[in-house]
Motif scaffolding. Sequence first.
Motif, short mmCIF file in Angstrom:
data_model
loop_
_atom_site.label_atom_id
_atom_site.label_comp_id
_atom_site.label_asym_id
_atom_site.label_seq_id
_atom_site.Cartn_x
_atom_site.Cartn_y
_atom_site.Cartn_z
N LEU A 491 0.82 -1.20 0.00
CA LEU A 491 0.00 0.00 0.00
C LEU A 491 0.86 1.27 0.00
O LEU A 491 0.38 2.35 -0.30
CB LEU A 491 -0.93 -0.02 1.22
CG LEU A 491 -1.88 -1.24 1.24
CD1 LEU A 491 -2.38 -1.51 2.61
CD2 LEU A 491 -3.00 -1.06 0.27
N PHE A 512 -6.66 1.48 -1.57
CA PHE A 512 -7.64 1.03 -0.57
C PHE A 512 -9.02 0.95 -1.21
O PHE A 512 -9.40 1.82 -2.00
CB PHE A 512 -7.67 2.00 0.62
CG PHE A 512 -6.39 2.05 1.39
CD1 PHE A 512 -6.09 1.06 2.31
CD2 PHE A 512 -5.48 3.07 1.19
CE1 PHE A 512 -4.91 1.09 3.04
CE2 PHE A 512 -4.29 3.11 1.90
CZ PHE A 512 -4.00 2.11 2.83
N GLU A 529 -6.33 -3.46 -0.39
CA GLU A 529 -6.81 -3.67 0.98
C GLU A 529 -8.23 -3.12 1.06
O GLU A 529 -8.46 -1.94 0.76
CB GLU A 529 -5.93 -2.99 2.02
CG GLU A 529 -6.38 -3.23 3.45
CD GLU A 529 -5.50 -2.55 4.49
OE1 GLU A 529 -6.03 -1.87 5.39
OE2 GLU A 529 -4.26 -2.69 4.38
N THR A 531 -11.84 -2.02 2.90
CA THR A 531 -12.29 -1.39 4.14
C THR A 531 -13.81 -1.57 4.25
O THR A 531 -14.49 -1.77 3.24
CB THR A 531 -11.95 0.11 4.16
OG1 THR A 531 -12.60 0.76 3.06
CG2 THR A 531 -10.44 0.32 4.06
N THR A 536 -13.77 4.50 7.53
CA THR A 536 -12.52 3.74 7.61
C THR A 536 -11.67 3.97 6.37
O THR A 536 -10.45 4.13 6.47
CB THR A 536 -12.82 2.24 7.77
OG1 THR A 536 -13.67 2.04 8.90
CG2 THR A 536 -11.54 1.44 7.95
N LEU A 537 -12.32 3.98 5.20
CA LEU A 537 -11.59 4.23 3.96
C LEU A 537 -10.92 5.60 4.00
O LEU A 537 -9.74 5.74 3.64
CB LEU A 537 -12.54 4.14 2.77
CG LEU A 537 -11.94 4.43 1.39
CD1 LEU A 537 -10.86 3.42 1.04
CD2 LEU A 537 -13.03 4.44 0.32
N LYS A 540 -7.96 5.52 6.38
CA LYS A 540 -6.83 4.81 5.77
C LYS A 540 -6.10 5.71 4.78
O LYS A 540 -4.86 5.74 4.73
CB LYS A 540 -7.33 3.56 5.06
CG LYS A 540 -7.74 2.42 5.98
CD LYS A 540 -6.55 1.63 6.45
CE LYS A 540 -6.96 0.38 7.20
NZ LYS A 540 -5.79 -0.40 7.68
N TYR A 541 -6.86 6.43 3.97
CA TYR A 541 -6.24 7.33 2.99
C TYR A 541 -5.43 8.41 3.68
O TYR A 541 -4.27 8.66 3.31
CB TYR A 541 -7.31 7.97 2.10
CG TYR A 541 -6.71 8.98 1.14
CD1 TYR A 541 -6.07 8.56 -0.01
CD2 TYR A 541 -6.76 10.35 1.42
CE1 TYR A 541 -5.50 9.49 -0.88
CE2 TYR A 541 -6.20 11.27 0.56
CZ TYR A 541 -5.57 10.84 -0.59
OH TYR A 541 -4.98 11.75 -1.43
N GLU A 543 -4.09 8.51 6.65
CA GLU A 543 -2.90 7.97 7.31
C GLU A 543 -1.84 7.60 6.28
O GLU A 543 -0.65 7.86 6.46
CB GLU A 543 -3.27 6.75 8.15
CG GLU A 543 -2.16 6.27 9.07
CD GLU A 543 -1.78 7.30 10.14
OE1 GLU A 543 -0.61 7.29 10.57
OE2 GLU A 543 -2.65 8.12 10.51
N ASN A 544 -2.28 7.00 5.17
CA ASN A 544 -1.35 6.61 4.12
C ASN A 544 -0.69 7.84 3.50
O ASN A 544 0.51 7.84 3.21
CB ASN A 544 -2.10 5.80 3.06
CG ASN A 544 -1.19 5.20 2.01
OD1 ASN A 544 -1.14 5.68 0.88
ND2 ASN A 544 -0.48 4.16 2.37
N ASN A 573 -11.03 0.54 -5.90
CA ASN A 573 -10.14 1.38 -5.10
C ASN A 573 -10.20 2.85 -5.50
O ASN A 573 -9.21 3.57 -5.37
CB ASN A 573 -8.69 0.86 -5.21
CG ASN A 573 -8.26 0.63 -6.65
OD1 ASN A 573 -8.93 1.06 -7.58
ND2 ASN A 573 -7.16 -0.06 -6.83
#
Length: 817
Positions: A491, A512, A529, A531, A536-537, A540-541, A543-544, A573
């Motif tokens: 990722l 994601f 990955e 979600t 949550t998605l 995740k974005y 944080e990434n 994604n």
Amino acid sequence: MRRLAWIAAATAIAVAVATPAAAAPPPPEGPSWHPGIPPIATPWTAQVGPTNALPEYPRPQLTRNRWQNLNGVWEFARATVDQAVPAGQSLGERVLVPYPIESALSGIQRHEDRMWYRRTFTVPAAWAGQRLVLHFGAVDYDAKVYVNGTQVGTHRGGYDGFDLDVTDALVGTGPQELIVWAEDLTDATGQPIGKQRRVSDRGIFYQGSSGIWRTVWMEPVPAASITSLSMTPSLATQSLGLTVNGTPGQQFEAVARNGNKVVGRVTGTVGTPVAVPVPNPKLWSPDNPFLYDLQVRLTSGDTVGSYFGMRQIGTLRGADGKLRIALNGKILFNLANLDQGFWPDGLNTAPTDAALKFDLQQDKAMGFNAVRKHIKVEPDRWYYWADKLGLMVWQDMPAANTGPIPVEWRDQFEAELHEMVREHQSWTSIVAWVPFNEGWGEWDRTATGRIADDVKAQDPSRLVNAHSGVNCCNSKGDSGRGDVIDFHQYLGPASPAPSGDRVSIDGEHGGFGLKTSNHMWFGDGGAYEMTPDKATLTAKYVENQKAVIASAKSCGISASVYTQITDVEGELNGFWTYDRQVAKMDLKQVKQINQQIIAAADGSPGNVPQPPPGTPGLTGIAYYPLDGSFADEAGSHDATVVGGAAFVAGHTGDGVSFDNGYLDTGAPLIDTATDYTAAAWVKLDRVDGAFQTVVSQDGPTNSDFFLQYSGADQRFAMSFVGVRALAPTRPNPGQWYHLAGVRDTVKGELRLYVDGQLAGTAGACLPQAAPTGNTVIGRGKFGGNPVDFLDGTVDQVHLYDRALTPAEIQQLFTSGN
């Protein structure tokens, strides 16, 4: 004749001089056209019909005031090999041009290897005395064109346009018959196809698009005329480099304007470069995408409208000393979205111009300043919107199949690559060319380097990214050519470091996914990955993307490309669903983190603390002589045996031979947040495709580092997951070697020494987390499981809390301990 096209955005004047196209003629008699039903529909699907199929002027950078759109309902039929031209014959089906025949909007909605298109047209009486040119935006893949039964031209290439002067084939003043034959074998050949496949794999490859898939149109031109303009801005000379292509020997005048104000004027001869003065230019940038208007007039009369932006793409060293991408002489991080350019209703062809614009508008709204156009070439108006909206474009060459291009197709690939560059050389938004993606189609690393050099020679004004994802997949390895080092990591983000005169970028990361009921092409799909929900998605974005800042600060990457703007078929994604109906993330949070990245990745130094001096001497913080015991003779962390192990003759005294076992030191002895070194003598019993680890330290899921034998490379290595400092040659089984692996946080690299000599280095610039697991001898950890058990003997293991110097490693090797 090949199209002397050049692609960019139309300005107010350029659009104003192009009158609307004549209304499309009524559909031919006989069977009627009916649209197919796509699995999911976009907001524009229902807006498409026989009288309004992409009616916009299709060539914004070379406009004239008279033209006629030939999109609309054509006759259609399956063709066979060597079939006679069906001149004067009505065909049995109806197709809506310019939508590819596999698409729902075409009305055919199936693949054919070969096909016929037929319609009639009438040349307006007002065009009398002029030459008539037919323009085909793109036909996939081989095309033959007939007017009134006479073949007027052929073309090969699915992503570039072509023009045909058909004047001499016209008959009288009434209806003229136009027939197009097309053949598209897609992935059954070595032709450039991008992501197209005859049958979608429901993964990363999609339904193909055959036949006419861009606008078909015609216009009258004088006998002496302009065929294209080649434009390159120069900030250094405050001018626009201009070459007018067309009838040789003709004289012209070019006038640049800012609104109604003339800013520069020059005269010249067709085919000879000139410089149009643009004093004190207003610069084009994503924050201020200013465009000048341009008018070019031959003294014999032919006049065209165009436009251009003044900007310069290059490189510059930041305050941290790392080479970075610069726009207009200032470092600017290229924050890009991956854009495949596929549509559930039109496949390769967006249903409307508003749809074509939509994805780019969303990129801007989300805070991106760049787009990677992924192994596809778009119609001219896509680049117009990129110019107008202010998005830097990394333009890929459409790939052939993923394996090496067959010998007989290689020249064709290169010809289409250079045609793509030629046709798109004047778009302001394009800042980089990408010949290869992840090694797809590559046949030889040296050839890839030569191709990158050839593209750079063709267009020195832009960056050349020889191979996006050079670390991945089918890549033949880094040729060392081009302006860019490009890694892919899912990722991710990827974190290559710039080197020499090449900047580094993360060419793909992220991916994601989220399922969205009733908005999925197959009713299901996947991602790198998945979600469970929008929140949550989004998290995740965010944080990434924070890691992109760390990669820019610590490693010096100049760009990143997130996957991707929309879902595509089985790929889930996207920021948006494939039908562009649902935003899958909180786009306000997306924009906020994206703006933070561009602001922070400005070339200023990252926070790289100086490592402490560490423990002096060559004994280290832990030392296991393995002479009849597992005692730590430098510290208090005696090892214990897990599984099978026995004392045997070592390099010096005893050593330990493993039988699917290992030694556990009972603690994390290495502080992975700073510098460290691991060293040992090792003798391998076998040398094959299996990984074998000499020393490692357990992390939450994978080992923090591996001093190992890499089975994939069949060489010794000092490794992180995805990063290996490799020895140059294959070791011999049954032979003793001294290995030392060094982690250097200041230089941001891993180093491997074999028998006291530097054997390999690899960039590893991102900071590591604090240790969480025990240091072990004789195995690694990957995916949460113990792996890579050593099949051999180990002796004299040292661990250090600092990066040993080359002299110290040579001394350690010479001592035999």
